[in-house]
Design a protein around this motif. Structure first.
Motif, PDB file in Angstrom:
ATOM      1  N   ALA B 185      21.720  71.635   7.241  1.00  0.00           N
ATOM      2  CA  ALA B 185      21.283  71.060   5.973  1.00  0.00           C
ATOM      3  C   ALA B 185      21.757  69.612   5.852  1.00  0.00           C
ATOM      4  CB  ALA B 185      21.819  71.887   4.807  1.00  0.00           C
ATOM      5  N   TYR B 186      22.942  69.358   6.355  1.00  0.00           N
ATOM      6  CA  TYR B 186      23.483  68.001   6.243  1.00  0.00           C
ATOM      7  C   TYR B 186      22.753  67.046   7.180  1.00  0.00           C
ATOM      8  CZ  TYR B 186      26.836  64.203   5.968  1.00  0.00           C
ATOM      9  OH  TYR B 186      27.417  62.978   5.783  1.00  0.00           O
ATOM     10  N   GLN B 187      22.625  67.482   8.451  1.00  0.00           N
ATOM     11  CA  GLN B 187      22.051  66.554   9.426  1.00  0.00           C
ATOM     12  C   GLN B 187      20.546  66.402   9.291  1.00  0.00           C
ATOM     13  OE1 GLN B 187      23.462  67.351  13.391  1.00  0.00           O
ATOM     14  NE2 GLN B 187      25.330  66.191  12.901  1.00  0.00           N
ATOM     15  N   PHE B 190      19.792  66.174   4.903  1.00  0.00           N
ATOM     16  CA  PHE B 190      20.256  64.986   4.197  1.00  0.00           C
ATOM     17  C   PHE B 190      20.016  63.718   5.010  1.00  0.00           C
ATOM     18  CE2 PHE B 190      23.866  62.058   3.296  1.00  0.00           C
ATOM     19  CZ  PHE B 190      23.452  61.653   2.029  1.00  0.00           C
ATOM     20  N   GLU B 191      20.551  63.692   6.241  1.00  0.00           N
ATOM     21  CA  GLU B 191      20.471  62.448   6.990  1.00  0.00           C
ATOM     22  C   GLU B 191      19.058  62.140   7.450  1.00  0.00           C
ATOM     23  OE1 GLU B 191      23.717  62.455   9.874  1.00  0.00           O
ATOM     24  OE2 GLU B 191      24.873  61.490   8.265  1.00  0.00           O
ATOM     25  N   SER B 192      18.227  63.186   7.700  1.00  0.00           N
ATOM     26  CA  SER B 192      16.837  62.917   8.097  1.00  0.00           C
ATOM     27  C   SER B 192      15.889  63.109   6.916  1.00  0.00           C
ATOM     28  CB  SER B 192      16.415  63.837   9.237  1.00  0.00           C
ATOM     29  OG  SER B 192      17.362  63.822  10.256  1.00  0.00           O
ATOM     30  N   SER B 193      16.474  63.303   5.734  1.00  0.00           N
ATOM     31  CA  SER B 193      15.694  63.455   4.505  1.00  0.00           C
ATOM     32  C   SER B 193      14.624  64.535   4.590  1.00  0.00           C
ATOM     33  CB  SER B 193      15.015  62.126   4.121  1.00  0.00           C
ATOM     34  OG  SER B 193      15.973  61.125   4.020  1.00  0.00           O
ATOM     35  N   ASN B 194      14.926  65.638   5.262  1.00  0.00           N
ATOM     36  CA  ASN B 194      13.958  66.741   5.302  1.00  0.00           C
ATOM     37  C   ASN B 194      14.357  67.794   4.266  1.00  0.00           C
ATOM     38  OD1 ASN B 194      12.361  68.923   5.840  1.00  0.00           O
ATOM     39  ND2 ASN B 194      12.395  68.630   8.073  1.00  0.00           N
TER      40      ASN B 194
END
Lengths: 345, 228
Positions: B185-187, B190-194
């Protein structure tokens, strides 16, 4: 035999030392049912717990069949405890175990083999009359049934003595009588010594042979139950004994005082019977022999004890001094205990 | 990077990645909960057995264990992970991946559960313990035959609560590299905005929590024979 020799117990509390038991000397014979009665705080629980080493006396010795309980080391005490059964006011069964498994519990503790455990549990279930309830959990049982499990559990390791710590105090009167009958039956059948503590004189009267009255950590009176019931000496014992009588002694006193005032030439006597004497037609005999005496019955009662019935009768005799004395002599020849009451008790 | 921001674009989800992250989360939870149950049981037992003693040595032991429990219970989990990084590296050999999450997961949850175990033991009827003593039970027999079975419903509901907070911790651990759904969920989320990945990961975590809760409640009811 159980023996207390100069037993005292003090507890250290923040407010200083509290004496729970003071100079208790007592012998309990094999095979008898011995009752210790007292109000709460009298030290009964401390005293009975000395018999299985849950409490140790500060001074003095407690002996069970020649073994000094307080001098046993941990292992020896554990072994000894296998042979001392105990039942409790709140049953203290394991809710997580069925009736059968609760009864097997002390056998597991004593490391008895599984086959023997099952056999013993089966016998005990029959002994206490719980057939059909073997696989029930304690929460499915009534109070009386729970105490039957408690009794069976206490007997599992064939103990030498059975301790009963207010075992009927949480039960209703009818269930109390059922459990008392069970204890009496077990005492007769297995010859096991039972030591019980209670605050209910009814329990003492019904099943005990000997009683000790405990107050403030001291034994203030002891003896055969029948004697103590007939002639209680100490005020506390009297309160216990009279708590059993109906109508209450206070009521009788008031009536007696009144009658003494109203009929100064009359006498009021209390007759105490026990056993078969209770069946003799004493009153009609007196009327027959001393027709000039007027008799009125003030109060009478009768109780069943372990050693037979015990009854008392209050009579008012009005008539000649000579006739009345004659009647009293006659009662003496009948060996009925007679007490002339001058004033209310 | 960037691009998709919708919540329901399921074609953007790498399902293989999702399932393996799910298994990592479940694996971390189960392994750590087994360790927590065992450790917590001993901590609770130690606290219980040493409580209320008049013996000075026993009191000191009680005080030390209680201090250890209280300290580790009050450290926020995210700080505990960082604090334990050198320890983790020594024990596990790495600070990345599900295995690396285990030490901090266990050390944070075991004291918490230990307190619950202690409470559960204190709730056992004193009369039953007294009766067992009066029957001549040894300390070991009391532990195995009385303390454990008589407190089982409380022990199970305690482990259920602990499991659920552990699942939350795995997600937190995941965010700093432990793997699992938190990591995903984080990578990815959040970071890839998916956002779809975040939503799916959330739903799966909720399902896992519900499943453990259901199992725990069921088991608690099953072993509790106090009310029938």
């Amino acid at each position: 035999m159980i023996e207390f020799k100069d037993v005292s117990k003090t507890f250290a509390t923040e407010k200083g030392n509290v004496t729970a038991i003071k100079d208790v000397n007592m012998k309990i014979e094999d095979g008898e049912i011995f009752g210790i009665v007292g109000y709460s705080g009298a030290g009964k629980t401390t005293l009975i717990r000395m018999l299985n080493g849950l409490e140790t006396p500060t001074t003095g010795v407690v002996e069970v069949n020649g073994t000094k309980i307080s001098e046993l080391d941990r292992n020896a005490l554990r072994k000894k405890r296998h042979k001392i059964g105990m039942i409790f006011q709140h049953f203290n069964l394991l809710w997580s175990r069925t009736v059968r498994k609760n009864i097997e519990f002390p056998l597991e503790i004593a490391k008895i083999s599984k086959a023997d455990r099952q056999k013993k549990a089966e016998e005990l279930i029959k002994l206490v009359g719980l057939e059909g309830k073997e696989d029930a959990y304690p929460s499915e049982l009534s109070g009386g049934q729970k105490q039957r499990v408690g009794v069976a559990r206490a007997l599992a390791n064939d103990p030498e003595i059975l301790l009963s710590d207010e075992a009927t105090s949480a039960l209703d009167p009818q269930t109390t009588d059922e459990v008392l009958d069970l204890l009496m039956d077990i005492n007769k059948r297995l010859g096991i010594t039972i030591v019980l503590i209670t605050h209910e004189m009814h329990v003492i009267r019904k099943i005990c042979e000997h009683v000790a009255v405990l107050d403030g950590g001291k034994i203030i009176e002891s003896g055969q139950v029948l004697d103590v019931f007939k002639h209680p000496q100490q005020p506390i014992t009297k309160r216990f004994v009279y708590s059993e009588a109906a109508p209450s002694p206070e009521d009788t006193n008031v009536v007696v005082e009144q009658l003494l005032k109203e009929y100064p030439n009359g006498k009021i006597i209390q007759l105490t019977f026990h056993g078969n004497q209770a069946n003799l037609p004493i009153v009609s005999e007196i009327i027959h022999k001393f027709p000039k005496i007027r008799i009125s019955i003030i109060e009478g009662n009768i109780h069943q004890t372990h050693e037979g019935a015990i009854g008392s009768l209050f009579l008012q005799l009005i008539g000649d001094e000579g006739d009345i004395n004659g009647a009293l002599d006659y009662l003496k020849t009948m060996r009925v205990e007679t007490e002339v009451i001058e004033h209310g008790r | 990077m960037g691009g998709s921001t919708g919540y329901f674009e399921f074609n953007t989800v790498d399902w293989n990645q999702m399932w393996s992250a799910t298994w990592e989360t479940i694996w971390m939870t189960i392994v750590s909960i087994v360790a927590v149950a065992i450790l917590g049981y001993f901590i609770g037992l130690l606290l219980f057995e040493t409580s209320g003693s008049t013996n000075l040595v026993v009191r000191i032991i009680n005080w030390i264990v209680a201090l250890f429990v209280n300290v580790f219970r009050s450290i926020p989990f995210i700080i505990l992970i960082v604090l334990l990084l050198p320890f983790t590296k020594n024990v596990v050999g790495t600070i990345i991946g599900p295995v690396a999450a285990l030490p901090s997961l266990i050390i944070s949850a075991a004291p918490f559960y230990g307190r619950m175990v202690e409470l559960a033991f204190h709730e056992i009827d004193r009369g039953v313990l007294e009766a067992s003593n009066a029957m001549g039970a040894s300390q070991w027999q009391i532990i195995t035959k009385v303390l454990l079975p008589e407190s089982l419903p409380a022990l199970i509901s305690g482990i259920t609560v602990t499991t659920i907070s552990l699942i939350g911790y795995t997600a937190m651990a995941g965010a700093i590299g432990a793997g699992g759904l938190g990591n995903l969920a984080y990578q990815e989320g959040f970071e890839s905005s998916n956002n779809t990945v975040t939503l799916v990961a959330t739903v799966i975590i909720v399902i896992i929590v519900f499943a453990f809760q259901f199992l725990g409640d069921f088991a608690t009811r099953k072993v509790d024979k106090r009310v029938l």
